[in-house]
Design a protein around this motif. Structure first.
Motif, PDB file in Angstrom:
ATOM      1  N   UNK A 306       0.824  -1.198   0.000  1.00 43.29           N
ATOM      2  CA  UNK A 306       0.000   0.000   0.000  1.00 43.29           C
ATOM      3  C   UNK A 306       0.866   1.259   0.000  1.00 43.29           C
ATOM      4  N   UNK A 307       1.976   1.212   0.705  1.00 46.37           N
ATOM      5  CA  UNK A 307       2.894   2.354   0.682  1.00 46.37           C
ATOM      6  C   UNK A 307       3.405   2.586  -0.733  1.00 46.37           C
ATOM      7  N   UNK A 308       3.702   1.497  -1.413  1.00 44.57           N
ATOM      8  CA  UNK A 308       4.157   1.616  -2.801  1.00 44.57           C
ATOM      9  C   UNK A 308       3.067   2.176  -3.703  1.00 44.57           C
ATOM     10  N   UNK A 309       1.813   1.724  -3.478  1.00 43.96           N
ATOM     11  CA  UNK A 309       0.691   2.227  -4.271  1.00 43.96           C
ATOM     12  C   UNK A 309       0.541   3.737  -4.082  1.00 43.96           C
ATOM     13  N   UNK A 310       0.622   4.193  -2.819  1.00 47.41           N
ATOM     14  CA  UNK A 310       0.484   5.623  -2.556  1.00 47.41           C
ATOM     15  C   UNK A 310       1.614   6.427  -3.187  1.00 47.41           C
ATOM     16  N   UNK A 311       2.810   5.866  -3.154  1.00 50.54           N
ATOM     17  CA  UNK A 311       3.943   6.560  -3.782  1.00 50.54           C
ATOM     18  C   UNK A 311       3.755   6.730  -5.281  1.00 50.54           C
ATOM     19  N   UNK A 312       3.359   5.685  -5.943  1.00 50.66           N
ATOM     20  CA  UNK A 312       3.164   5.759  -7.394  1.00 50.66           C
ATOM     21  C   UNK A 312       1.958   6.625  -7.750  1.00 50.66           C
ATOM     22  N   UNK A 313       0.931   6.635  -6.873  1.00 53.26           N
ATOM     23  CA  UNK A 313      -0.201   7.527  -7.130  1.00 53.26           C
ATOM     24  C   UNK A 313       0.228   8.987  -7.059  1.00 53.26           C
ATOM     25  N   UNK A 314       1.102   9.282  -6.090  1.00 52.90           N
ATOM     26  CA  UNK A 314       1.602  10.650  -5.981  1.00 52.90           C
ATOM     27  C   UNK A 314       2.402  11.034  -7.224  1.00 52.90           C
ATOM     28  N   UNK A 315       3.225  10.107  -7.695  1.00 51.95           N
ATOM     29  CA  UNK A 315       3.998  10.380  -8.911  1.00 51.95           C
ATOM     30  C   UNK A 315       3.080  10.541 -10.128  1.00 51.95           C
ATOM     31  N   UNK A 334      -6.276   7.936  -4.473  1.00 55.46           N
ATOM     32  CA  UNK A 334      -5.298   8.270  -3.439  1.00 55.46           C
ATOM     33  C   UNK A 334      -5.975   8.499  -2.096  1.00 55.46           C
ATOM     34  N   UNK A 335      -7.135   9.187  -2.098  1.00 58.31           N
ATOM     35  CA  UNK A 335      -7.820   9.416  -0.836  1.00 58.31           C
ATOM     36  C   UNK A 335      -8.270   8.103  -0.197  1.00 58.31           C
ATOM     37  N   UNK A 336      -8.790   7.199  -1.012  1.00 59.76           N
ATOM     38  CA  UNK A 336      -9.233   5.917  -0.463  1.00 59.76           C
ATOM     39  C   UNK A 336      -8.058   5.047  -0.036  1.00 59.76           C
ATOM     40  N   UNK A 337      -6.960   5.135  -0.794  1.00 59.15           N
ATOM     41  CA  UNK A 337      -5.768   4.390  -0.376  1.00 59.15           C
ATOM     42  C   UNK A 337      -5.222   4.943   0.934  1.00 59.15           C
ATOM     43  N   UNK A 338      -5.297   6.280   1.086  1.00 53.61           N
ATOM     44  CA  UNK A 338      -4.852   6.893   2.333  1.00 53.61           C
ATOM     45  C   UNK A 338      -5.752   6.456   3.491  1.00 53.61           C
ATOM     46  N   UNK A 339      -7.039   6.378   3.217  1.00 55.75           N
ATOM     47  CA  UNK A 339      -7.964   5.897   4.246  1.00 55.75           C
ATOM     48  C   UNK A 339      -7.654   4.456   4.623  1.00 55.75           C
ATOM     49  N   UNK A 340      -7.349   3.636   3.630  1.00 50.89           N
ATOM     50  CA  UNK A 340      -6.994   2.250   3.900  1.00 50.89           C
ATOM     51  C   UNK A 340      -5.700   2.170   4.699  1.00 50.89           C
ATOM     52  N   UNK A 341      -4.764   3.057   4.418  1.00 51.80           N
ATOM     53  CA  UNK A 341      -3.515   3.068   5.175  1.00 51.80           C
ATOM     54  C   UNK A 341      -3.766   3.426   6.649  1.00 51.80           C
ATOM     55  N   UNK A 342      -4.660   4.388   6.869  1.00 51.91           N
ATOM     56  CA  UNK A 342      -4.973   4.736   8.254  1.00 51.91           C
ATOM     57  C   UNK A 342      -5.648   3.565   8.964  1.00 51.91           C
ATOM     58  N   UNK A 343      -6.534   2.849   8.256  1.00 51.22           N
ATOM     59  CA  UNK A 343      -7.184   1.690   8.839  1.00 51.22           C
ATOM     60  C   UNK A 343      -6.159   0.625   9.226  1.00 51.22           C
ATOM     61  N   UNK A 344      -5.210   0.381   8.333  1.00 54.80           N
ATOM     62  CA  UNK A 344      -4.167  -0.618   8.621  1.00 54.80           C
ATOM     63  C   UNK A 344      -3.331  -0.165   9.806  1.00 54.80           C
ATOM     64  N   UNK A 345      -3.053   1.143   9.866  1.00 58.25           N
ATOM     65  CA  UNK A 345      -2.288   1.663  11.001  1.00 58.25           C
ATOM     66  C   UNK A 345      -3.055   1.472  12.300  1.00 58.25           C
ATOM     67  N   UNK A 346      -4.364   1.676  12.255  1.00 59.36           N
ATOM     68  CA  UNK A 346      -5.174   1.462  13.454  1.00 59.36           C
ATOM     69  C   UNK A 346      -5.168  -0.002  13.881  1.00 59.36           C
ATOM     70  N   UNK A 347      -5.264  -0.909  12.926  1.00 57.15           N
ATOM     71  CA  UNK A 347      -5.247  -2.331  13.250  1.00 57.15           C
ATOM     72  C   UNK A 347      -3.918  -2.735  13.888  1.00 57.15           C
ATOM     73  N   UNK A 348      -2.828  -2.223  13.338  1.00 56.30           N
ATOM     74  CA  UNK A 348      -1.525  -2.535  13.911  1.00 56.30           C
ATOM     75  C   UNK A 348      -1.385  -1.950  15.312  1.00 56.30           C
TER      76      UNK A 348
END
Length: 514
Positions: A306-315, A334-348
């Motif tokens: 997901x980090x890679x996806x967000x990086x390439x979306x930014x590019x 990108x917004x939904x991927x960012x939301x998914x990243x926050x969800x994963x961060x919360x789970x961790x």
């Protein structure tokens, strides 16, 4: 015996026809008492024998044989066997016997005759009445004892029935039950618990044997010890409410048991024993542990791609010549991927708090800056929900803590306030402090939370019943993570709310290093 006595001392009476009648009556009465099957005859039939004895005494008395005292025996028999009627018959016949000589052979009475005629019947009356009353009391006592005996038998029967029912219930349920007496000795172990303890203690043992069962507290690390054993605590009259313990088996494995205990008291409030209940949660705790491992593993595996996806979306969004429509689509992704990243961060983070593995670096942090950043980052969401966010955090407020974790706390609380506010609502964030602690307050005018839901809001994955089927998304982790992080900083978090009136969250953090 009378005949022998007369033959020896007063042989002249042997020729008296009255005495002869007395002897015949006596012999017949004796023979009848021995030979007649009285149990097969009516109850009154047996009265013939004492009546004949009384008559025999009367004839013997008429013959000149002073034997009136013998009349007491059949008279008492009549009073005992036939009650008031027997007393009346005995008195009448006894009086007739006392006056028999004067009736059958009129002679001038002597002093002895007068004593016999007056005192004899009087004694009969007194003795008969006394014996009759005594017999009535005795009969009443026997009846009372009989009723009490019947009642006791019925009570014992009911008690045995209840005991069998209780034993059947206790041996059928899959929850372990141990009962003990006031002296701390085991009085009952049901079948389910007997399988668990495998003979480590038995009925009759004191509860402090092996400290109950060797085990650990809910953290799985701290030994229960003698004072921490549920059985020992219950024997002291302590109440235990659904406490989690872990027992170590012989093979090194652990069994999770939820324990409850309640004392047994008599009418005066004195301790008479206790009951301890064990519910085996081993399968459930193992399943929860597997779920935690799965969530943690999946979250770790998802974070890297997901980090890679967000990086390439930014590019991609910065690519020159990209059509505006494609750029807008990529921004949505990108917004939904960012939301998914926050969800994963919360789970961790939730997994880390569960395992007690929260890593924090304490540095001086100005909460005013943290609040300002959180309000600024949540502005787009507030605008989208038509909610006004007011920040009253204008005074510097420095605490010792982990800036990233504190930012996560404020973000979660402000985000929740916006999410559950109605359009046109207001979220107010204020901050004040004294020498000891900082106080952060987030108050909204949203839908509010019921009292029943407030008891569980800080549990993992819990969402209020009013929003579970609503359109507002959520995982039920925000408040749980916030409380864990606040408590890790040595602080506390308090939530108060009312349906339709909004919610207030107060966070208190110590200002100095813990």
């Amino acid at each position: 015996m009378i005949i022998l006595g007369v033959a020896v001392f007063e042989e002249d009476l042997l020729g008296d026809h009255y005495f002869f009648v007395a002897v015949v009556l006596t012999v017949v009465a004796t023979a009848m008492s021995l030979l007649v099957p009285w149990l097969r005859l009516p109850r009154w039939a047996a009265a013939v024998v004492p009546v004949m004895d009384i008559c025999a005494v009367g004839f013997a008395q008429t013959a000149g044989f002073s034997s009136y005292v013998l009349i007491l025996l059949p008279a008492l028999w009549m009073a005992t066997a036939y009650g008031g009627y027997g007393v009346a018959v005995a008195v009448v016949l006894g009086s007739a016997a006392a006056w028999g000589p004067e009736i059958l052979t009129p002679i001038a009475p002597t002093i002895e005759d007068i004593n016999r005629q007056i005192l004899g019947p009087a004694v009969l009356v007194a003795a008969g009445i006394y014996l009759h009353l005594a017999e009535r009391r005795s009969a009443a006592h026997r009846n009372l004892l009989g009723r009490q005996s019947t009642l006791i038998e019925e009570t014992l029967h009911d008690a045995r029935t209840q005991q069998r029912l209780l034993a059947g219930i206790l041996n059928t349920i899959d929850v372990g039950v141990v009962a003990m007496d006031a002296h701390g000795r085991v009085t009952h172990i049901n079948r389910a618990h007997a399988r668990v303890i495998a003979g480590r203690y038995k009925v009759g043992d004191p509860v402090d044997i092996h400290a109950g069962v060797d085990g650990f507290r809910a953290d799985g690390v701290t030994p229960l010890g003698p004072d921490g054993s549920p059985l020992v605590r219950a024997s002291r009259g302590e109440t235990i409410d659904r406490e989690l313990t872990f027992w170590e088996e012989a093979d090194g494995s652990r069994r999770a048991l939820r324990v409850s205990a309640a004392p047994l008291l008599d009418d005066e409030g004195a301790l008479t024993g206790a009951v301890v209940v064990y519910q085996d949660l081993t399968a459930e705790t193992n399943a929860l542990a597997q779920r935690e491992d799965f969530v943690s593993s999946v979250s770790h595996e998802l974070r890297t791609p997901l980090t890679s996806v967000l990086g390439y979306l930014e590019l991609a969004t910065e690519e020159p010549g990209l059509p505006q429509r494609a750029r807008q689509h990529l921004q949505v992704v990108a917004r939904n991927a960012d939301r998914l990243q926050r969800l994963i961060a919360d789970l961790l983070t939730a997994a880390q708090t569960k395992a007690g593995e929260i890593a924090m670096t304490a540095t001086p942090v100005d909460l005013r800056d943290v609040v300002s950043e959180a309000v600024h980052s949540q502005a787009p969401r507030a605008e989208q929900h038509a909610v006004t966010v007011e920040s009253r955090a204008t005074t510097p407020c420095v605490v010792e803590g982990d800036r990233m974790r504190l930012t996560q706390v404020v973000d979660n609380i402000v985000s929740n306030a916006i999410k559950y506010s109605n359009p046109g609502g207001t979220v107010t964030v204020s901050l004040d402090a004294d020498d000891e602690q900082a106080h952060l307050q987030v108050r909204d005018t949203g839908i509010g939370i019921s009292a029943a839901d407030q008891e569980h809001l800080f549990e993992r994955f819990y969402r209020a019943r009013a929003v579970r089927r609503g359109v507002v998304p959520g995982t039920g982790l925000g408040l749980h993570i916030s409380r864990q992080l606040v408590e890790a900083h040595g602080g506390r978090i308090i939530l108060s709310s009312a349906i339709g009136e909004g919610t207030t969250v107060d966070v208190y953090l110590p200002r100095g290093r813990r």
